[in-house]
Design a protein around this motif. Structure first.
Motif, PDB file in Angstrom:
ATOM      1  N   GLY A   4       0.814  -1.202   0.000  1.00  0.00           N
ATOM      2  CA  GLY A   4       0.000   0.000   0.000  1.00  0.00           C
ATOM      3  C   GLY A   4       0.849   1.254   0.000  1.00  0.00           C
ATOM      4  N   ILE A   5       0.172   2.370   0.285  1.00  0.00           N
ATOM      5  CA  ILE A   5       0.846   3.668   0.273  1.00  0.00           C
ATOM      6  C   ILE A   5       0.553   4.419   1.565  1.00  0.00           C
ATOM      7  N   ILE A   6       1.413   5.377   1.848  1.00  0.00           N
ATOM      8  CA  ILE A   6       1.238   6.328   2.945  1.00  0.00           C
ATOM      9  C   ILE A   6       1.174   7.703   2.306  1.00  0.00           C
ATOM     10  N   SER A   7       0.284   8.537   2.820  1.00  0.00           N
ATOM     11  CA  SER A   7       0.207   9.903   2.323  1.00  0.00           C
ATOM     12  C   SER A   7      -0.376  10.811   3.396  1.00  0.00           C
ATOM     13  N   THR A   8      -0.027  12.072   3.286  1.00  0.00           N
ATOM     14  CA  THR A   8      -0.634  13.093   4.144  1.00  0.00           C
ATOM     15  C   THR A   8      -1.887  13.663   3.485  1.00  0.00           C
ATOM     16  N   ILE A  30      -2.469   4.219   4.373  1.00  0.00           N
ATOM     17  CA  ILE A  30      -2.214   4.769   5.702  1.00  0.00           C
ATOM     18  C   ILE A  30      -2.202   6.278   5.570  1.00  0.00           C
ATOM     19  N   GLN A  31      -3.072   6.910   6.328  1.00  0.00           N
ATOM     20  CA  GLN A  31      -3.153   8.372   6.344  1.00  0.00           C
ATOM     21  C   GLN A  31      -2.225   8.879   7.435  1.00  0.00           C
ATOM     22  N   ARG A  32      -1.260   9.694   7.066  1.00  0.00           N
ATOM     23  CA  ARG A  32      -0.335  10.285   8.037  1.00  0.00           C
ATOM     24  C   ARG A  32      -0.930  11.598   8.525  1.00  0.00           C
TER      25      ARG A  32
END
Length: 195
Positions: free
Chosen positions: A88-92, A108-110
């Motif tokens: 998956g990905i992480i992003s703000t 994943i929401q940062r």
């Protein structure tokens, strides 16, 4: 990877290697971690990094804003989903999370906790977009896990500014499912004792 399987893998070691430098890739591979957050690399090497960790049965999330040469738009995310194939990905950015979910990526929401407005906005954004997990930063304020858990049922990972084993354990005691750290010395800390 199915959502429940991801959570089980995260709970295996309860720590995630946040790899910011290529010189730490090998250390992360050898470490006792559930998986990695990749914050290094570029479009020319990122698939090789992802494949390496996946071949060792570690989940891999790309922090898409940190991957060199990657345009974080629909085409860039399609490239990640169809060619790179991380867990998956992480992003703000909630718009990036929403688009990645449509492409079948785990997300994943940062969220940076700089003040109460940031907390309220971050929780509202997460409740709307429904990422697979939230990474709260900085991780050295573990009591915020309990507060955020009263506002959403999305699993919480704590990260940022963690520099000791005790700072890793505290968020877990307050209800986080895992901690992420970029400090390779902490990737071998046993977090199961007493928790």
């Amino acid at each position: 990877m199915k959502q429940q399987a991801l959570y089980e893998q995260i709970r295996t070691h309860r720590k995630i290697a946040s790899v910011k430098y290529t010189k730490h890739l090998e250390k992360a591979l050898e470490s006792d971690v559930s998986g990695v957050f990749l914050l290094t690399g570029n479009i020319g090497v990122i698939k090789r990094y992802v494949d390496l960790f996946l071949s060792r049965e570690r989940f891999v999330f790309l922090h898409v804003e940190k991957i060199g040469g990657l345009q974080v738009d629909r085409e860039g995310l399609e490239f990640i989903a169809s060619y790179v194939k991380p867990t998956g990905i992480i992003s703000t950015k909630s718009s990036t999370i929403k688009q990645a979910k449509k492409l079948g990526l785990r997300t994943i929401q940062r969220v940076f906790l700089v003040d109460t407005d940031a907390l309220q906005h971050g929780v509202e954004m997460c409740n709307t977009v429904q990422p697979d997990a939230i990474e709260l930063m900085p991780g050295i304020i573990p009591t915020m896990v309990e507060k955020v858990r009263t506002l959403t049922d999305i699993p919480i990972i704590m990260g940022g500014l963690i520099s000791t084993a005790e700072e890793m354990r505290k968020p877990l005691e307050h209800g986080a499912i895992a901690v992420s750290t970029g400090n390779p010395d902490l990737w071998e800390v046993n977090l199961h004792g007493g928790i």
